[in-house]
Write a protein that holds these residues in place. Structure first.
Motif, mmCIF file in Angstrom:
data_model
loop_
_atom_site.group_PDB
_atom_site.id
_atom_site.type_symbol
_atom_site.label_atom_id
_atom_site.label_comp_id
_atom_site.label_asym_id
_atom_site.label_seq_id
_atom_site.Cartn_x
_atom_site.Cartn_y
_atom_site.Cartn_z
ATOM 1 N N LYS A 46 105.249 11.835 46.715
ATOM 2 C CA LYS A 46 105.372 13.226 47.118
ATOM 3 C C LYS A 46 105.619 14.124 45.908
ATOM 4 O O LYS A 46 106.206 13.708 44.916
ATOM 5 C CB LYS A 46 106.506 13.386 48.131
ATOM 6 C CG LYS A 46 106.237 12.734 49.475
ATOM 7 C CD LYS A 46 107.338 13.071 50.470
ATOM 8 C CE LYS A 46 107.029 12.506 51.855
ATOM 9 N NZ LYS A 46 108.089 12.856 52.838
ATOM 10 N N GLN A 60 109.233 10.506 44.715
ATOM 11 C CA GLN A 60 109.379 9.321 45.543
ATOM 12 C C GLN A 60 108.262 9.252 46.588
ATOM 13 O O GLN A 60 107.895 10.251 47.196
ATOM 14 C CB GLN A 60 110.739 9.349 46.239
ATOM 15 C CG GLN A 60 111.202 7.996 46.749
ATOM 16 C CD GLN A 60 112.693 8.013 47.047
ATOM 17 O OE1 GLN A 60 113.275 9.065 47.244
ATOM 18 N NE2 GLN A 60 113.301 6.857 47.064
ATOM 19 N N ASN A 61 107.688 8.075 46.734
ATOM 20 C CA ASN A 61 106.585 7.846 47.682
ATOM 21 C C ASN A 61 105.383 8.732 47.399
ATOM 22 O O ASN A 61 104.594 9.045 48.298
ATOM 23 C CB ASN A 61 107.060 8.065 49.126
ATOM 24 C CG ASN A 61 108.196 7.145 49.521
ATOM 25 O OD1 ASN A 61 108.199 5.974 49.135
ATOM 26 N ND2 ASN A 61 109.165 7.654 50.272
ATOM 27 N N ASP A 90 113.802 12.440 51.204
ATOM 28 C CA ASP A 90 113.637 11.363 52.190
ATOM 29 C C ASP A 90 114.760 10.329 52.121
ATOM 30 O O ASP A 90 114.529 9.123 52.306
ATOM 31 C CB ASP A 90 112.280 10.663 52.005
ATOM 32 C CG ASP A 90 111.124 11.581 52.355
ATOM 33 O OD1 ASP A 90 111.348 12.564 53.085
ATOM 34 O OD2 ASP A 90 110.005 11.316 51.893
ATOM 35 N N ASP A 97 112.937 4.362 39.887
ATOM 36 C CA ASP A 97 113.942 3.650 40.672
ATOM 37 C C ASP A 97 114.795 2.801 39.736
ATOM 38 O O ASP A 97 114.362 2.420 38.639
ATOM 39 C CB ASP A 97 113.279 2.738 41.701
ATOM 40 C CG ASP A 97 112.546 3.500 42.789
ATOM 41 O OD1 ASP A 97 112.858 4.698 42.985
ATOM 42 O OD2 ASP A 97 111.665 2.907 43.440
#
Length: 401
Positions: free
Chosen positions: A344, A341-342, A51, A368
């Motif tokens: 997923k 990330q997020n 993403d 991050d």
């Protein structure tokens, strides 16, 4: 319980070798704090990403670690690192020699802060010698360490391996050296730590088998030889009926005899010119041609099964799609899914090696940049106000406040 639980590791540096070494330590329970610039380790931008975020490679390389973002060019940032060092067991750094000295974070200065500290340094050319101050990357080490000279075909330019093999080998030596230093300090009760000096070019050079004495005592310089093995035969890759490639290693007398019987080539098995390894090496072109003629009559899968049943080492040339479809990789837990990330799913390579009593594991994907800055600095005794002030000054970066 993982074997390295309770070991505190500070990662100073970027790119590949140092972070790869700390990744291995983190897989086995070491508490690794990655110190990176407020802009993030550049590997976050290398390759494809999920993403549009940080690269997949960086999420693998930084797994199981915590990230604190510090500007080491500022004294206030360096003071945070000094506080981290005081309670650490290990610092792994891969800055060019002289860089840490400019920041008053030399090996001696770190040891003065913490006499039990083990400092593992990974550089292009090591801490001593006339090249110590030269910049060095893995591809240069692969060239000067001898690997490129023997990789490729004799009528073509030297080629690189398609991965950062020089950095990865150096990382393995960094882990080995760090664990030996920890053993010496803790088990041998040495009380004080030491410096582990790993050079990229030496790590590659250490893989050069018998090439050094062959040159010094025989005047022989090994050249690029494609897919053949100069010291033993047959060992090559061969074409198959379904246009794939198969690696076969039958480079012992017993295996050679088994392969010839499997090929129904009793004539070659009984050939006096092929009765020993030197003879097979001298006749490798004729031998490989016969094997290729046989493999081209069968599919890769048929050959793999036949070779396995005959007890002959053989295996297909895999790309990543082949690897991901292979049940053995899956049975050995070499594909691990974690939250990326997020939230997923992110699939990454499993842990190596396998330990029966205290296995390693993957708890989380790489964080991050600066995700743990606020929490870590709070543990070091900084107040929220002090953290906010340093963040405003750019000495640190807090991804999460």
């Amino acid at each position: 319980m993982k074997p390295l639980e309770g070991i505190q590791v500070i990662e100073l540096g970027a790119f590949i070798a140092g972070p790869f070494a700390t990744r291995i330590l983190a897989d086995f329970g070491a508490q690794v704090i990655k110190v990176e610039s407020p802009n993030g380790d550049q590997i976050r931008t290398w390759g494809l990403s999920q993403d549009g975020g940080d690269s997949y490679w960086s999420r693998v390389q930084m797994r199981n670690k915590r990230s604190i973002a510090i500007d080491l060019h500022q004294e206030a940032g360096r003071e945070v690192v000094r506080k981290l060092i005081r309670s650490a067991d290990v610092v792994i750094e891969n800055f060019k020699p002289g860089t840490l000295e400019k920041w008053n974070l030399s090996h001696d200065e770190m040891k003065a802060l913490n006499p039990r500290l083990i400092v593992t340094s990974v550089t292009g050319y090591g801490q001593t010698g006339p090249y110590r101050e030269r910049p060095g990357f893995g591809n240069i080490a692969e060239s000067m360490g001898g690997l490129r000279a023997v990789t490729g075909f004799p009528d073509r330019p030297p080629v690189r391996v398609g991965l950062s093999i020089g950095d990865s080998v150096a990382a393995l030596y960094a882990v080995i050296g760090t664990l030996m230093a920890l053993y010496h300090r803790d088990v041998k009760d040495a009380k004080a730590g030491q410096v582990v000096d790993v050079a990229l070019y030496e790590s590659v050079f250490s893989l050069m088998e018998g090439l050094l004495p062959e040159y010094v005592h025989e005047g022989s310089i090994r050249e690029r030889q494609g897919n053949t093995l100069k010291a033993a035969a047959p060992s090559n890759v061969y074409p198959t009926l379904d246009e794939k490639w198969l690696a076969i290693g039958a480079n012992s007398h017993t295996l050679f005899q088994k392969l010839m019987r499997l090929m129904n080539r009793d004539d070659l098995a009984a050939d006096p010119a092929l009765s020993d390894n030197p003879g097979r090496v001298a006749n490798v072109d004729r031998l490989d041609a016969a094997i290729s003629e046989w493999t081209k009559q069968h599919t890769c899968a048929e050959l793999v099964d036949a070779l396995a049943e005959a007890g002959i080492p053989g295996g297909p040339i895999y790309d990543m799609a082949d690897i991901y479809a292979d049940p053995h990789f899956r049975a050995r837990e070499m594909f691990v899914s974690v939250s990326g990330q997020n939230g997923k799913e992110l699939v990454m390579p499993g842990v190596v090696p396998k330990l029966t009593q205290t296995p390693g594991g993957i708890t989380w994907a790489g964080p991050d940049c600066g995700a743990d800055t606020h929490a870590i600095m709070g543990q070091l005794g900084y107040s929220d106000e002090q953290i906010d002030e340093l963040d405003k000054l750019g000495a640190i970066h807090c991804a999460v406040s």
